[in-house]
Design an enzyme around this catalytic site. Structure first.
Site, mmCIF file in Angstrom:
data_model
loop_
_atom_site.group_PDB
_atom_site.id
_atom_site.type_symbol
_atom_site.label_atom_id
_atom_site.label_comp_id
_atom_site.label_asym_id
_atom_site.label_seq_id
_atom_site.Cartn_x
_atom_site.Cartn_y
_atom_site.Cartn_z
ATOM 1 C CD GLU A 1 -20.244 -5.883 25.044
ATOM 2 O OE1 GLU A 1 -20.263 -5.173 24.018
ATOM 3 O OE2 GLU A 1 -21.212 -5.952 25.836
ATOM 4 C CG HIS B 1 -1.789 -1.205 1.320
ATOM 5 N ND1 HIS B 1 -1.336 -2.456 1.676
ATOM 6 C CD2 HIS B 1 -3.119 -1.344 1.078
ATOM 7 C CE1 HIS B 1 -2.351 -3.309 1.661
ATOM 8 N NE2 HIS B 1 -3.434 -2.671 1.298
ATOM 9 C CG HIS C 1 -6.001 1.701 -0.565
ATOM 10 N ND1 HIS C 1 -6.021 2.248 0.684
ATOM 11 C CD2 HIS C 1 -6.134 0.356 -0.394
ATOM 12 C CE1 HIS C 1 -6.175 1.274 1.582
ATOM 13 N NE2 HIS C 1 -6.249 0.122 0.948
ATOM 14 C CG HIS D 1 -28.482 -12.861 27.257
ATOM 15 N ND1 HIS D 1 -29.171 -12.309 26.206
ATOM 16 C CD2 HIS D 1 -28.190 -11.831 28.102
ATOM 17 C CE1 HIS D 1 -29.299 -11.007 26.395
ATOM 18 N NE2 HIS D 1 -28.702 -10.689 27.543
HETATM 19 C C1 LIG Z 1 -11.518 -4.594 9.750
HETATM 20 C C2 LIG Z 1 -10.981 -4.377 8.371
HETATM 21 N N1 LIG Z 1 -11.830 -4.347 7.322
HETATM 22 C C3 LIG Z 1 -11.357 -4.202 6.071
HETATM 23 C C4 LIG Z 1 -10.022 -4.093 5.832
HETATM 24 C C5 LIG Z 1 -9.500 -3.995 4.416
HETATM 25 N N2 LIG Z 1 -9.047 -2.619 4.150
HETATM 26 C C6 LIG Z 1 -7.767 -2.285 4.266
HETATM 27 S S1 LIG Z 1 -7.480 -0.670 3.962
HETATM 28 C C7 LIG Z 1 -9.111 -0.405 3.639
HETATM 29 C C8 LIG Z 1 -9.584 0.971 3.254
HETATM 30 C C9 LIG Z 1 -9.111 1.961 4.208
HETATM 31 O O1 LIG Z 1 -9.254 3.248 3.782
HETATM 32 P P1 LIG Z 1 -8.392 4.396 4.474
HETATM 33 O O2 LIG Z 1 -8.335 4.167 5.911
HETATM 34 O O3 LIG Z 1 -8.944 5.680 4.007
HETATM 35 O O4 LIG Z 1 -6.943 4.137 3.909
HETATM 36 P P2 LIG Z 1 -6.119 4.985 2.853
HETATM 37 O O5 LIG Z 1 -6.976 5.087 1.651
HETATM 38 O O6 LIG Z 1 -5.851 6.287 3.483
HETATM 39 O O7 LIG Z 1 -4.896 4.178 2.636
HETATM 40 C C10 LIG Z 1 -9.843 -1.579 3.790
HETATM 41 C C11 LIG Z 1 -11.314 -1.678 3.574
HETATM 42 C C12 LIG Z 1 -9.162 -4.129 6.956
HETATM 43 N N3 LIG Z 1 -7.850 -4.041 6.823
HETATM 44 N N4 LIG Z 1 -9.669 -4.234 8.195
#
Ligand SMILES: Cc1ncc(C[n+]2csc(CCOP(=O)(O)OP(=O)(O)O)c2C)c(N)n1
Length: 650
Positions: free
Chosen positions: A400, A20, A251, A462
């Site tokens: 939680e 990334h 990204h 529960h």
């Molecule tokens: C819980 C979770 N869901 C989905 C992902 C997959 N994922 C990684 S980065 C991302 C998008 C994040 O966007 P942003 O925080 O704006 O990152 P940027 O574009 O600034 O790199 C997703 C959906 C993950 N890593 N963790």
């Protein structure tokens, strides 16, 4: 200096053919200002207890962290490691992993978790400062997040808790670039994070995240605030890339040779991949050297603490338990026996905690708003309150997930041992963070009561049925299900002793008889499973059970004895520990006779203990709402059914 971070990120991702580049290139300016002007760290003493904590919650942008660690001079983050980004055995995994390299405070990648951890870190800092004084403990917690972390639900729980507690030394730098994977965030996200966080009681402002002066000024303001701070830094994802900057294309994929060449031109960077000009390297090294004096001054202050306080502080940070625990547990077990304690295991756990709180001052308890049900608050524990962090009991509220993530942060910070309660069925609400406790090897203790249909009237929403199986499936988590008060004390002892992995205690709401009547000189639960009551003569049947069903197995043993069938009862409080025993020990406990297992949960997983000729008595679906006395017969979890199953195997 920021461009050095940018080129390292795009070069490493290109070389790995995955990763990334967008976030590191977008947040490089913020990182540069933070590391050169504010963050207190010393690459030569990466675990110095009073260092500032730095968490990259948007862990996909880990090349930014690796670049920072390399350039500031962490000895284990070599250029070779950057070149081996995302390769097998490198320190530079696809998302930052605690333990792979110094300077990686927590494992991140599941978005929002790092933010949750940071709340625990900032809270641990305040609690330890209240105990040891600010000469010993006085640091900040800085967190990088992106849009993703703020979209995740856990960000609400974490920020709400931090706002309530007024954790003013927590500072979140939000890479506000309006891009996520699907495209512009406006596809799915129209919150105003500033309003949101102000609503939680935070200070929040928006700045230009590429303007070094603006970044520094905002951090300075945040450091003076009496609230936690969110600085939304408007950035361009993949800043510098000629066509992909500002787009989702940057990204999570390599930029490609042409785009990288274009970025080099735009940034005025003429050096080949992985080459950093000496003058820039020297400037980064100087930034890394800034902390040494501060660290030494702290060491001198620690030295001036009274010897006993200093030793206590260091013991805590080394994760060593205090003396006196063995005696405390022996006394607890003796007291339970003498009283013939017929109590629920949640109640036994509460009694254990009343004793432990006086012996283990680093215990930091809490519950997600189920304190009277979980019995997690020891008699002498005071509440942690906004402005008064001298207590040792944390009111996590109905959060939680936030609680579990914060406990990971407390454990990763060091100095305190976190435990926290909820109902076992709501382990689902905490599971992503429990997985990270296991992954990071953090000695968090989960106290999960109401562990079966035995909770009765609250009904099937529960009543956990699949949770034990799901939790036992998680590598690195020790799941304990004690059968009586003595086993509860034994399991607590084991959980406390295990400082390198999380433990989960599954405890009953309903009263259980005391099964361990005889005086024992050793902790039998430490074997994971043991013969509680041997057969009267050569075994014809082995009855296996955990927790509340061990007493059902014991009653079945008596019923079988009446018609001359010789059955043994095996209690199995912790499968993970039993798996670690020698083959001979396991063979001796399980025996060669047919086996019947009984557990008020689904069978999934029991196959491994049942052998080729075995039967299971338990749940096959969800429970029901009724008094406990009606539920066990209704679902056929009774001594009679166990005895019947045994007879059918003879
Ligand atoms: C819980 C979770 N869901 C989905 C992902 C997959 N994922 C990684 S980065 C991302 C998008 C994040 O966007 P942003 O925080 O704006 O990152 P940027 O574009 O600034 O790199 C997703 C959906 C993950 N890593 N963790």
């Amino acid at each position: 200096m920021a461009d050095a971070l940018r080129v390292l990120a795009m070069d490493a991702v290109e070389q790995a053919k995955s990763g990334h580049p967008g976030m590191p290139m977008g947040m490089a300016d913020i990182a540069t200002v933070l590391f050169t002007q504010f963050l207190r760290f010393d690459p030569l003493a990466p675990d110095w207890p009073d260092r500032d904590r730095f968490v990259v919650s948007n862990g996909h942008g880990c090349m930014l962290l690796y670049g920072l660690l390399h350039l500031t001079g962490y000895p284990d983050m070599t250029l070779d490691e950057l070149k081996r980004f995302r390769q097998l055995g490198s320190r530079t995994a696809g998302h930052p992993e605690r333990g792979h390299a110094s300077g990686i405070e927590v494992t991140t990648g599941p978005l929002g978790q790092g933010l949750g951890n940071s709340v625990g870190m900032a809270l641990a800092e305040r609690m330890l400062a209240a105990e040891f004084g600010e000469e010993a403990v006085d640091h900040r917690t800085y967190v990088f997040t992106g849009d993703g972390c703020l979209m995740e639900g856990i960000s609400h729980e974490a920020a709400s808790l931090a706002g309530h507690l007024g954790l003013s030394k927590l500072l979140v730098l939000y890479g506000d670039n309006s891009i996520s994977i699907d495209g512009p965030t406006e596809l799915a996200f129209s919150d105003d994070p500033l309003l949101r966080f102000r609503g939680y009681g935070w200070a929040a402002e928006r700045i230009d995240g590429h303007d070094h002066q603006a970044i520094a000024d905002a951090i300075r303001r945040a450091r003076k605030s009496d609230r936690p701070s969110l600085i939304a830094c408007r950035t361009t994802i993949a800043f510098g890339a000629p066509t992909k900057a500002g787009t989702a294309a940057a990204h999570g994929a390599p930029l490609g040779a042409a785009e990288i060449a274009g970025a080099r031109e735009r940034l005025g960077w003429s050096d080949p991949p992985f080459v950093i000009p000496e003058d820039l390297r020297a400037e980064w090294r100087a930034a890394g050297a800034r902390g040494e004096g501060v660290r030494r001054a702290w060491e001198a202050r620690l030295q001036s603490l009274p010897a006993e306080r200093r030793a206590e502080f260091l013991r805590r940070h080394r994760n060593q338990l205090p003396p006196g625990l063995d005696e405390a547990f022996a006394k607890l077990c003796g007291d339970f026996r003498r009283a013939n304690a017929r109590i629920a295991t949640r109640q036994a756990s509460g009694t254990v905690l009343d004793t432990l709180a006086g012996v283990v001052p680093e215990l930091a308890g809490g519950s997600a708003d189920l304190t009277p049900s979980n019995n997690t608050k020891a008699k002498d524990q005071k509440d942690v309150r906004p402005g008064d962090f001298s207590g040792r009991y944390i009111r996590y509220g109905v959060r939680e997930h936030g609680m579990a993530a914060a406990m990971n942060g407390i454990a990763a910070h060091r100095g305190l041992i976190p435990y926290g309660g909820t109902f076992l069925t709501f382990s689902d609400y905490a599971r992503p963070a429990i997985r990270l406790s296991a992954f990071m090897g953090l000695g968090v203790i989960y106290v999960m009561t109401h562990d079966s249909i035995g909770l009765g009237e609250d009904g099937p929403t529960h009543q956990p049925v699949e949770h034990l199986a799901a939790l036992r499936a998680m590598p690195g988590l020790y799941v304990y299900r004690p059968a009586d008060a003595v086993e509860t004390a034994e399991c607590w002892a084991l959980a406390l002793q295990r400082r390198d992995a999380p433990s989960l205690l599954a405890l009953t709401r309903q009263t259980l008889p005391l099964l361990r009547q005889g005086a024992a000189s050793e902790n039998l639960s430490a074997h994971g499973a043991y013969v509680l009551a041997e057969a009267n003569g050569p075994r014809q049947i082995t009855l296996l059970a955990t927790g509340s069903e061990v007493s059902i197995a014991a009653a079945a043993q008596n019923a079988l004895a009446r018609d001359g069938t010789r059955a043994a009862v095996v209690s199995m409080p912790c499968w993970e520990l039993f798996e670690k025993q020698s083959k001979e020990y396991r063979g001796g406990v399980l025996g060669s006779a047919p086996r019947v297992a009984v557990e008020a949960a689904v069978q999934f997983g029991w196959e491994r203990w049942l052998g080729p000729r075995g039967a299971f008595i338990g749940m096959t679906g969800f429970g029901a709402s009724a008094p406990v006395e009606a539920l066990y017969p209704h679902f056929g979890i009774t001594p009679e059914r166990v005895a019947e199953a045994a007879r059918s195997l003879l």
